[in-house]
Write a protein that holds these residues in place. Structure first.
Motif, short mmCIF file in Angstrom:
data_model
loop_
_atom_site.label_atom_id
_atom_site.label_comp_id
_atom_site.label_asym_id
_atom_site.label_seq_id
_atom_site.Cartn_x
_atom_site.Cartn_y
_atom_site.Cartn_z
N GLY A 117 54.49 69.05 -18.73
CA GLY A 117 53.60 70.04 -18.12
C GLY A 117 52.62 69.37 -17.18
N PHE A 118 52.15 68.20 -17.57
CA PHE A 118 51.22 67.45 -16.71
C PHE A 118 51.92 67.06 -15.41
CE2 PHE A 118 49.65 63.38 -15.13
CZ PHE A 118 48.31 63.67 -14.95
N VAL A 119 53.12 66.49 -15.53
CA VAL A 119 53.86 66.06 -14.34
C VAL A 119 54.14 67.26 -13.43
CG1 VAL A 119 56.13 65.20 -13.59
CG2 VAL A 119 54.86 64.00 -15.38
N ARG A 120 54.53 68.37 -14.05
CA ARG A 120 54.85 69.55 -13.23
C ARG A 120 53.60 70.11 -12.55
NH1 ARG A 120 58.87 74.10 -15.50
NH2 ARG A 120 58.54 75.64 -13.87
N SER A 121 52.45 69.97 -13.19
CA SER A 121 51.23 70.47 -12.54
C SER A 121 50.92 69.65 -11.29
CB SER A 121 50.04 70.45 -13.52
OG SER A 121 49.59 69.14 -13.77
N LEU A 122 51.23 68.36 -11.32
CA LEU A 122 51.02 67.54 -10.12
C LEU A 122 52.05 67.89 -9.05
CD1 LEU A 122 50.08 63.95 -11.33
CD2 LEU A 122 48.65 65.94 -11.05
N GLU A 123 53.30 68.02 -9.49
CA GLU A 123 54.36 68.39 -8.53
C GLU A 123 53.99 69.68 -7.82
OE1 GLU A 123 58.23 66.66 -10.94
OE2 GLU A 123 57.96 68.82 -10.78
N ASN A 124 53.54 70.64 -8.61
CA ASN A 124 53.18 71.94 -8.04
C ASN A 124 52.04 71.82 -7.03
OD1 ASN A 124 53.27 74.95 -7.99
ND2 ASN A 124 51.17 74.64 -8.71
N ALA A 125 51.16 70.85 -7.25
CA ALA A 125 50.04 70.65 -6.32
C ALA A 125 50.46 69.77 -5.13
CB ALA A 125 48.86 70.03 -7.07
N GLY A 126 51.75 69.44 -5.07
CA GLY A 126 52.25 68.63 -3.95
C GLY A 126 51.88 67.16 -4.07
N ILE A 127 51.57 66.71 -5.30
CA ILE A 127 51.18 65.31 -5.50
C ILE A 127 52.40 64.53 -5.99
CG2 ILE A 127 49.65 63.76 -6.78
CD1 ILE A 127 47.78 66.29 -7.13
N SER A 128 52.85 63.61 -5.15
CA SER A 128 54.02 62.82 -5.53
C SER A 128 53.59 61.65 -6.41
CB SER A 128 54.69 62.31 -4.26
OG SER A 128 55.55 61.25 -4.58
N LEU A 129 54.42 61.32 -7.37
CA LEU A 129 54.10 60.19 -8.26
C LEU A 129 54.87 58.93 -7.88
CD1 LEU A 129 54.02 62.30 -11.50
CD2 LEU A 129 52.12 60.89 -10.67
N LYS A 130 55.83 59.09 -7.00
CA LYS A 130 56.71 57.98 -6.64
C LYS A 130 55.91 56.82 -6.05
CE LYS A 130 61.11 57.09 -4.60
NZ LYS A 130 62.26 57.53 -3.87
N ALA A 131 56.12 55.63 -6.62
CA ALA A 131 55.49 54.38 -6.13
C ALA A 131 53.97 54.38 -6.29
CB ALA A 131 55.90 54.11 -4.68
N LYS A 132 53.45 55.26 -7.12
CA LYS A 132 52.00 55.35 -7.27
C LYS A 132 51.47 54.40 -8.35
CE LYS A 132 51.45 58.09 -4.00
NZ LYS A 132 51.73 59.50 -3.92
N LYS A 133 50.24 53.90 -8.09
CA LYS A 133 49.54 53.08 -9.09
C LYS A 133 48.64 54.03 -9.88
CE LYS A 133 49.45 48.92 -6.31
NZ LYS A 133 48.63 47.92 -5.63
N ILE A 134 48.88 54.08 -11.17
CA ILE A 134 48.17 55.05 -12.01
C ILE A 134 47.16 54.34 -12.91
CG2 ILE A 134 48.44 56.89 -13.74
CD1 ILE A 134 50.10 57.53 -11.27
N LEU A 135 45.98 54.92 -12.98
CA LEU A 135 44.99 54.47 -13.96
C LEU A 135 44.84 55.59 -14.98
CD1 LEU A 135 42.73 52.71 -15.11
CD2 LEU A 135 41.17 53.74 -13.44
N LEU A 136 45.28 55.31 -16.21
CA LEU A 136 45.20 56.32 -17.27
C LEU A 136 44.05 55.95 -18.20
CD1 LEU A 136 46.41 58.76 -18.84
CD2 LEU A 136 47.84 57.10 -20.06
N VAL A 137 43.08 56.84 -18.28
CA VAL A 137 41.94 56.60 -19.17
C VAL A 137 42.18 57.43 -20.42
CG1 VAL A 137 39.44 56.69 -19.38
CG2 VAL A 137 40.49 56.32 -17.13
N GLY A 138 42.29 56.74 -21.56
CA GLY A 138 42.55 57.42 -22.83
C GLY A 138 43.96 57.15 -23.31
N ALA A 139 44.07 56.82 -24.58
CA ALA A 139 45.40 56.56 -25.17
C ALA A 139 45.55 57.32 -26.49
CB ALA A 139 45.58 55.05 -25.37
N GLY A 140 44.93 58.51 -26.55
CA GLY A 140 45.10 59.37 -27.72
C GLY A 140 46.39 60.17 -27.57
N GLY A 141 46.48 61.30 -28.26
CA GLY A 141 47.70 62.11 -28.22
C GLY A 141 48.05 62.56 -26.82
#
Ligand code: ATR
Length: 285
Positions: A117-141
């Motif tokens: 659902g998270f990935v699809r929300s970005l896709e829907n907003a036209g945000i591509s994830l390909k080749a992106k550097k991601i900073l994820l804050v939080g490692a809970g559920g």
């Protein structure tokens, strides 16, 4: 009787869906999913079920007898429901968490739509994830669900930061096992830059705090906060002030529901109806 009138009725053929959790009264899903069923002319309703842990072993038999076709699972049962299911999707197995259950061919089948659902929300907003550097804050559920979906999106690298370091290590080892080629970092330097900063912690929900220091916001080209209430957390406000493109968690909430709807019905979800329901529940319409 025309279709529209019929859609507003509950009758002898109405199918039953729901959500289990404790607490569950705050959930927006009963309204959102029932509206969605009605919008596509499906004779079904979706109800909240407040469940105590001791009731879990008998729950699926009770649901079977009552004719429940599928349900969502929320806190604190996303992990605890798994031993009672007949099948669990590979993604939900890796995650160790199920938020959607389908009853089909006399079996209970578990899925997780949190990360997808998270990935699809970005896709829907036209945000591509390909080749992106991601900073994820939080490692809970939620962080784990997001990370395990992101790693299948051809991202360039992922950096994970979490208050409790042990969880960061556990999540980065799990990612290494699933995607050994993907660079995973658990710290950053002042010369780092990120394409997308994702906050998956609960910081900013009730405490008016920002989960990261200003410099981390500044070295990110986009900010996504999975918190949807308040719609503008201190992190989002900071991004807006610095004119960094940003997005809150309403669409993640929406698309985890959209994906559940599609698992249950096999039909395209009426996304706009569902979004309006959520915005109404949040008093944003
Ligand atoms: P969820 O299922 O919503 O992700 P969770 O599994 O309890 O809930 O995870 C909450 C996340 O928010 C964790 O990353 C947690 O950090 P810890 O693993 O150190 O507990 C993070 N979090 C919650 N309160 C926090 C705070 N005050 N400061 C920093 N991180 C916090």
């Amino acid at each position: 009787m025309n279709g529209e009138q019929r859609n507003n009725l509950v009758d002898g053929n109405t199918k039953l869906y729901g959500i289990i959790g404790n607490p569950v009264h705050h959930s927006f899903s009963p309204h959102m999913q029932t509206k969605a069923f009605q919008a596509i002319g499906l004779n079904a309703v979706y109800l909240p079920f407040l469940i105590e842990e001791y009731q879990l072993p008998a729950l699926l038999d009770a649901f079977k007898i009552a004719g429940v076709q599928g349900f969502n699972v929320t806190v604190p049962y996303k992990e605890k429901i798994i031993p009672f299911l007949d099948k669990v999707s590979i993604a939900a197995q890796s995650l160790g968490s199920v938020n959607t259950v389908l009853y089909e061919n006399d079996t209970w089948h578990g899925f997780s739509t949190d990360g997808s659902g998270f990935v699809r929300s970005l896709e829907n907003a036209g945000i591509s994830l390909k080749a992106k550097k991601i900073l994820l804050v939080g490692a809970g559920g939620a962080g784990k669900a997001i990370a395990l979906s992101l790693i299948h999106q051809e991202i360039a690298e992922i950096t994970i930061l979490n208050r409790t370091k042990e969880k960061t290590e556990i999540l980065s080892s799990l990612i290494n096992k699933i995607q050994p080629e993907l660079p995973v970092f658990t710290s950053f330097t002042n010369s780092s830059r990120f394409d997308i900063l994702v906050n998956s912690t609960s910081v900013g929900m009730k405490d008016n705090q920002c989960p990261v220091a200003d410099n981390l916001v500044e070295i990110s080209d986009r900010v996504v906060d999975i918190i949807y209430n308040p719609p503008q957390t201190p992190l989002i406000k900071k991004a807006l002030k610095k004119e960094i493109p940003c997005m809150n968690g309403i669409d993640m909430l929406l698309y985890q529901g959209v994906e559940a709807f599609e698992i249950w019905t096999g039909e395209n979800a009426p996304v706009n109806v569902m979004r309006d329901s959520l915005l109404n529940s949040l008093n944003l319409l």
